[in-house]
Design a protein around this motif. Structure first.
Motif, short mmCIF file in Angstrom:
data_model
loop_
_atom_site.label_atom_id
_atom_site.label_comp_id
_atom_site.label_asym_id
_atom_site.label_seq_id
_atom_site.Cartn_x
_atom_site.Cartn_y
_atom_site.Cartn_z
N THR A 23 0.79 -1.15 -0.09
CA THR A 23 -0.07 -0.05 -0.11
C THR A 23 0.92 1.39 -0.13
O THR A 23 2.13 1.18 0.36
CB THR A 23 -0.88 -0.25 1.29
N ALA A 24 0.48 2.54 -0.41
CA ALA A 24 1.12 3.76 -0.48
C ALA A 24 1.41 4.22 0.95
O ALA A 24 2.45 4.57 1.17
CB ALA A 24 0.23 4.65 -1.37
N ASP A 25 0.62 3.90 1.89
CA ASP A 25 0.70 4.18 3.24
C ASP A 25 1.77 3.60 3.71
O ASP A 25 2.90 3.96 4.41
CB ASP A 25 -0.31 3.87 4.09
N ASN A 26 2.13 1.99 3.84
CA ASN A 26 3.10 1.19 4.22
C ASN A 26 4.19 1.85 3.50
O ASN A 26 5.51 2.04 3.98
CB ASN A 26 2.71 -0.27 3.95
N ALA A 27 4.37 1.83 2.10
CA ALA A 27 5.39 2.32 1.37
C ALA A 27 6.23 3.65 1.85
O ALA A 27 7.23 3.54 1.82
CB ALA A 27 5.27 2.52 -0.16
N ALA A 28 5.12 4.42 2.27
CA ALA A 28 5.58 5.98 2.72
C ALA A 28 6.44 5.80 4.24
O ALA A 28 7.42 6.13 4.24
CB ALA A 28 4.36 6.71 2.83
N PHE A 29 5.75 4.81 4.99
CA PHE A 29 6.46 4.59 6.14
C PHE A 29 7.77 3.85 6.03
O PHE A 29 8.89 4.36 6.61
CB PHE A 29 5.66 3.71 6.99
N VAL A 30 7.74 2.86 5.27
CA VAL A 30 9.25 2.09 4.92
C VAL A 30 10.31 2.94 4.25
O VAL A 30 11.36 2.92 4.78
CB VAL A 30 8.75 0.90 3.94
#
Length: 182
Positions: A157-164
């Protein structure tokens, strides 16, 4: 064909389209280079956000993963490759200052800034050039920050990618909740 117009179908990277919920795609209206070696000096897109997304998708990331990176760049610099921490805009001959954020990723560390300067000089591109800075992020992700790329490629997901990306590339100890909230 029952009077319907025919459509060109691509068999290339079939998983990319289904992974990103793309049902119809016209390759003539949206050309994306898939080469990980190609220079990005001719970025495609109407604005810096689109250019950033196309760049990373062209490197093989999913749209969600590219969006996570773009979300970080939006927060760091507003997609402005000339921005210096504090809101000043750099000019062509700018030399980054240790401890002062610069560029789309707001590089602050002298060592990382030096790598950007070297790439600027060796490729004969301005330090405020978006394609240069995107190439530098990919260079870092492909070498000394390869663990960040490995982690990023697992994000769905974009949210998880942003955090990573924030955690592993930007190097922040912020919690996932804090990153997503801001």
């Amino acid at each position: 064909s029952f009077g319907m117009p025919t459509a060109q179908v691509l068999a290339v990277d079939e998983g990319f389209y289904s992974t990103n919920d793309i049902l119809f795609f016209n390759p003539d209206s949206c050309p994306i280079s898939r080469s990980t070696e190609a220079s990005s000096s001719a970025l495609q897109g109407g604005d810096n956000l689109e250019k950033i997304l196309r760049y990373y998708v062209g490197k093989g990331l999913t749209l969600a993963q590219a969006s996570g990176i773009a979300g970080n760049f939006s927060r760091e610099s507003g997609f402005n490759p000339a921005i210096v921490q504090g809101g000043v805009s750099a000019t062509d001959g700018y030399t980054p200052v240790d401890g002062t954020g610069f560029g789309i990723a707001q590089w602050t560390d002298a060592g990382r800034q030096a790598g950007l300067v070297v790439l600027s000089q060796t490729s004969k591109r301005s330090i405020i050039d978006l394609s240069l800075q995107l190439d530098y992020t990919w260079q870092e992700l492909s070498t000394n920050r390869s663990a960040a790329l490995t982690s990023l490629k697992t994000a769905t997901t974009a949210d998880n990618a942003a955090f990573v990306f924030h955690r592993d590339y930007e190097g922040s100890a912020d919690t996932e909740e804090h990153v997503l909230k801001n």
